[in-house]
Scaffold this motif. Structure first.
Motif, mmCIF file in Angstrom:
data_model
loop_
_atom_site.group_PDB
_atom_site.id
_atom_site.type_symbol
_atom_site.label_atom_id
_atom_site.label_comp_id
_atom_site.label_asym_id
_atom_site.label_seq_id
_atom_site.Cartn_x
_atom_site.Cartn_y
_atom_site.Cartn_z
ATOM 1 N N ASP A 267 -32.732 -46.709 13.675
ATOM 2 C CA ASP A 267 -31.727 -47.254 14.585
ATOM 3 C C ASP A 267 -30.420 -46.469 14.528
ATOM 4 O OD1 ASP A 267 -30.970 -47.969 12.046
ATOM 5 O OD2 ASP A 267 -30.863 -50.129 12.429
ATOM 6 N N HIS A 268 -30.407 -45.344 13.872
ATOM 7 C CA HIS A 268 -29.185 -44.550 13.765
ATOM 8 C C HIS A 268 -28.936 -43.755 15.042
ATOM 9 C CE1 HIS A 268 -28.566 -45.611 9.667
ATOM 10 N NE2 HIS A 268 -29.659 -45.014 9.229
ATOM 11 N N ASP A 269 -27.673 -43.640 15.389
ATOM 12 C CA ASP A 269 -27.230 -42.792 16.479
ATOM 13 C C ASP A 269 -26.468 -41.637 15.851
ATOM 14 O OD1 ASP A 269 -26.025 -41.548 18.618
ATOM 15 O OD2 ASP A 269 -25.462 -43.400 19.634
ATOM 16 N N PHE A 270 -27.055 -40.462 15.912
ATOM 17 C CA PHE A 270 -26.478 -39.306 15.227
ATOM 18 C C PHE A 270 -25.533 -38.496 16.115
ATOM 19 C CE2 PHE A 270 -30.634 -40.054 13.183
ATOM 20 C CZ PHE A 270 -30.235 -40.204 11.866
ATOM 21 N N ALA B 186 -23.561 -37.533 10.777
ATOM 22 C CA ALA B 186 -22.920 -38.697 10.184
ATOM 23 C C ALA B 186 -23.475 -39.956 10.821
ATOM 24 C CB ALA B 186 -21.412 -38.636 10.389
ATOM 25 N N VAL B 187 -23.664 -40.972 10.010
ATOM 26 C CA VAL B 187 -24.133 -42.258 10.523
ATOM 27 C C VAL B 187 -23.083 -43.340 10.319
ATOM 28 C CG1 VAL B 187 -26.548 -41.691 10.203
ATOM 29 C CG2 VAL B 187 -25.319 -42.773 8.338
ATOM 30 N N GLN B 188 -22.011 -43.027 9.621
ATOM 31 C CA GLN B 188 -20.902 -43.950 9.446
ATOM 32 C C GLN B 188 -19.632 -43.131 9.294
ATOM 33 O OE1 GLN B 188 -20.204 -45.603 5.451
ATOM 34 N NE2 GLN B 188 -22.286 -44.946 4.943
ATOM 35 N N ASP B 189 -18.516 -43.723 9.667
ATOM 36 C CA ASP B 189 -17.215 -43.069 9.509
ATOM 37 C C ASP B 189 -17.301 -41.620 9.979
ATOM 38 O OD1 ASP B 189 -14.584 -42.905 8.895
ATOM 39 O OD2 ASP B 189 -14.817 -43.018 6.718
ATOM 40 N N LYS B 190 -17.773 -41.450 11.225
ATOM 41 C CA LYS B 190 -18.135 -40.113 11.691
ATOM 42 C C LYS B 190 -16.975 -39.139 11.714
ATOM 43 C CE LYS B 190 -22.150 -41.384 14.462
ATOM 44 N NZ LYS B 190 -22.790 -41.291 15.793
ATOM 45 N N ARG C 238 -23.063 -19.956 6.386
ATOM 46 C CA ARG C 238 -22.930 -19.127 7.586
ATOM 47 C C ARG C 238 -23.409 -19.817 8.843
ATOM 48 N NH1 ARG C 238 -21.094 -14.192 5.885
ATOM 49 N NH2 ARG C 238 -20.126 -14.401 7.918
ATOM 50 N N ALA C 239 -23.932 -21.041 8.729
ATOM 51 C CA ALA C 239 -24.389 -21.751 9.928
ATOM 52 C C ALA C 239 -24.450 -23.247 9.636
ATOM 53 C CB ALA C 239 -25.760 -21.243 10.378
ATOM 54 N N VAL C 240 -24.145 -24.036 10.678
ATOM 55 C CA VAL C 240 -24.219 -25.498 10.624
ATOM 56 C C VAL C 240 -24.966 -25.960 11.867
ATOM 57 C CG1 VAL C 240 -22.921 -27.664 10.645
ATOM 58 C CG2 VAL C 240 -22.033 -25.697 9.363
ATOM 59 N N VAL C 241 -25.986 -26.804 11.666
ATOM 60 C CA VAL C 241 -26.797 -27.289 12.781
ATOM 61 C C VAL C 241 -26.774 -28.818 12.750
ATOM 62 C CG1 VAL C 241 -29.055 -27.250 13.893
ATOM 63 C CG2 VAL C 241 -28.241 -25.233 12.649
ATOM 64 N N TRP C 242 -26.120 -29.415 13.735
ATOM 65 C CA TRP C 242 -25.982 -30.870 13.826
ATOM 66 C C TRP C 242 -27.272 -31.482 14.379
ATOM 67 C CZ3 TRP C 242 -21.922 -33.552 11.916
ATOM 68 C CH2 TRP C 242 -21.808 -34.906 12.255
ATOM 69 N N PHE C 243 -27.650 -32.630 13.844
ATOM 70 C CA PHE C 243 -28.823 -33.360 14.334
ATOM 71 C C PHE C 243 -28.321 -34.343 15.389
ATOM 72 C CE2 PHE C 243 -32.442 -36.350 13.929
ATOM 73 C CZ PHE C 243 -33.485 -35.450 13.982
ATOM 74 N N ASP C 244 -28.320 -33.899 16.630
ATOM 75 C CA ASP C 244 -27.583 -34.555 17.711
ATOM 76 C C ASP C 244 -28.535 -35.353 18.604
ATOM 77 O OD1 ASP C 244 -25.678 -35.280 19.547
ATOM 78 O OD2 ASP C 244 -25.192 -33.244 20.210
ATOM 79 N N THR C 245 -28.795 -36.585 18.216
ATOM 80 C CA THR C 245 -29.718 -37.406 19.003
ATOM 81 C C THR C 245 -29.396 -38.883 18.852
ATOM 82 O OG1 THR C 245 -32.053 -37.921 19.409
ATOM 83 C CG2 THR C 245 -31.422 -37.503 17.137
ATOM 84 N N ASP C 246 -29.714 -39.622 19.882
ATOM 85 C CA ASP C 246 -29.594 -41.082 19.848
ATOM 86 C C ASP C 246 -30.932 -41.750 20.153
ATOM 87 O OD1 ASP C 246 -29.780 -40.293 22.479
ATOM 88 O OD2 ASP C 246 -28.062 -41.451 23.197
ATOM 89 N N ILE C 247 -32.007 -40.993 20.118
ATOM 90 C CA ILE C 247 -33.317 -41.541 20.492
ATOM 91 C C ILE C 247 -34.381 -41.203 19.458
ATOM 92 C CG2 ILE C 247 -32.885 -41.619 22.983
ATOM 93 C CD1 ILE C 247 -34.356 -38.916 23.212
ATOM 94 N N GLN C 248 -33.988 -41.093 18.188
ATOM 95 C CA GLN C 248 -34.959 -40.783 17.156
ATOM 96 C C GLN C 248 -35.807 -42.012 16.862
ATOM 97 O OE1 GLN C 248 -35.243 -37.560 15.766
ATOM 98 N NE2 GLN C 248 -37.204 -38.452 15.217
ATOM 99 N N LEU D 190 -30.929 -36.116 23.714
ATOM 100 C CA LEU D 190 -30.060 -37.199 24.162
ATOM 101 C C LEU D 190 -30.797 -38.083 25.156
ATOM 102 C CD1 LEU D 190 -26.729 -35.202 24.672
ATOM 103 C CD2 LEU D 190 -27.630 -36.267 22.593
ATOM 104 N N GLY D 191 -30.692 -39.377 24.961
ATOM 105 C CA GLY D 191 -31.415 -40.319 25.804
ATOM 106 C C GLY D 191 -31.107 -40.144 27.280
ATOM 107 N N GLY D 192 -32.154 -40.076 28.100
ATOM 108 C CA GLY D 192 -31.994 -39.975 29.546
ATOM 109 C C GLY D 192 -31.644 -38.593 30.050
ATOM 110 N N ARG D 193 -31.655 -37.583 29.181
ATOM 111 C CA ARG D 193 -31.289 -36.228 29.590
ATOM 112 C C ARG D 193 -32.353 -35.231 29.139
ATOM 113 N NH1 ARG D 193 -25.604 -35.822 30.798
ATOM 114 N NH2 ARG D 193 -24.523 -37.754 30.222
#
Length: 346
Positions: free
Chosen positions: A320-323, A284-288, A306-316, A89-92
């Protein structure tokens, strides 16, 4: 592979998603393992492809490496799904990002996903990752020839020893998305011969076993659709065999409104009866909010996952996607509901 190259790969996957929906490339609207474009996903398509391919094109292997610490469909012995994320996450810092998500979700990440370079710095520990969390490592691949000829054995042994020394269970995702054409460990970049990928995978596992890295479980993780969509690049041709895979992972993003069933259904149907499934990259990149709700429902209705791993970033870098799932209140509420569902607290 640097951050810019990762971003470029995401851009490439986005384009493939669009082309898949238009039937021009990828695996069509239904990302069947064969890479054959079809108009709608259905079990009949998977059935036409036959049972999951054993890697007959690969040479016979020696006895499989030592047993995985997670040999059963449930990595924890409990029913349900483990929910985690890749956090940037940006700035963290990672610690600050984990604290933010803890405050929003009232829980720890069950899985924390990290990326390590092939032959660069690999840490000897991850002190910010709680001991109650599983560490999932995406270890970059490399061109296959330099592995098959033994030239990379010292690198592999070094990484095996470092991961062993972490003294914690690790989910290792090596050489992911090999059925795409955006990484230098892809079939497209290595002679279009998936059997060599299988040989590389088995070599890695044997070296890890020799180093005693029994805390490591191996995730074989293709992309949801293949590029190029040609017979040689069918996803099952890369499968190393049941004795050499602990988890089957899938990467899939709703770049153009794809449903979870479209993204994850075909691979899950092919392998979910034999291996636990982990959605190793999704966002998700739209209609989250809608996507998260559909993901919540689909996973809850699919016992093999048995597992879900979210790609949680806004600085890739490179996209220009914010995930992030907290870009709007409705998306955050939908994700919080999934995180607080007892089924997602394995």
């Amino acid at each position: 592979m640097n951050a810019s190259e990762v971003g470029a790969a995401l851009k490439r996957r986005q384009l493939l998603s669009l082309l898949a929906l238009t039937g021009m490339a990828g695996c069509g609207t239904s990302p069947t393992p064969s890479g054959t474009p079809v108009s709608t996903p259905s079990p009949a398509v998977t059935e036409r492809l036959g049972s999951a391919l054993t890697t007959t094109a690969a040479p016979p292997s020696a006895a499989p490496p030592s047993a995985s610490p997670f040999p059963s469909p449930s990595a924890t012995g409990k029913p349900g799904v483990m929910l985690g994320s890749y956090l940037a996450l940006g700035g963290r810092t990672l610690r600050q990002s984990l604290a933010l998500r803890r405050s929003q979700l009232d829980r720890e990440q069950r899985i924390v996903h990290r990326f390590y370079p092939w032959d660069g710095y690999v840490p000897t520990g991850e002190p910010d990752v709680a001991r109650s969390s599983l560490l999932m490592v995406s270890w970059h691949g490399a061109p296959w020839g330099g592995i098959l000829d033994g030239g990379s054995d010292a690198t592999i042994r070094s990484v095996a020893r470092k991961l062993k020394a972490m003294n914690r269970p690790i989910l290792l995702r090596w050489g992911w998305e090999m059925n795409g054409d955006w990484f230098d460990w892809s079939g497209a970049a290595n002679g279009r011969n998936p059997a060599d990928y299988v040989r590389v995978w088995r070599r890695l596992r044997e070296i890890f076993a020799d180093q005693g890295a029994t805390n490591v479980s191996w995730i074989w993780s293709p992309n949801w659709n293949s590029s190029p969509a040609e017979p040689w690049n069918q996803v099952q041709r890369y499968y190393p065999g049941d004795d050499h895979v602990d988890w089957v992972g899938i990467s899939g993003y709703n770049f153009y409104g794809e449903s979870p069933s479209t993204l994850f259904g075909p691979v899950t149907r092919r392998y979910g009866g034999r291996k636990p499934i982990i959605l190793s990259e999704t966002a998700a990149v739209q209609d989250k909010a809608r996507y998260i709700k559909r993901l919540h429902t689909w996973v809850a209705d699919t016992p093999a996952v048995r597992a879900v791993v979210w790609f949680d970033t806004d600085i890739q870098e490179g996209t220009d996607h914010d995930f992030r799932f907290d870009t709007d209140p409705s998306a955050l509420a939908a994700y919080r509901a999934m995180a607080r569902d007892p089924h997602f607290n394995a």
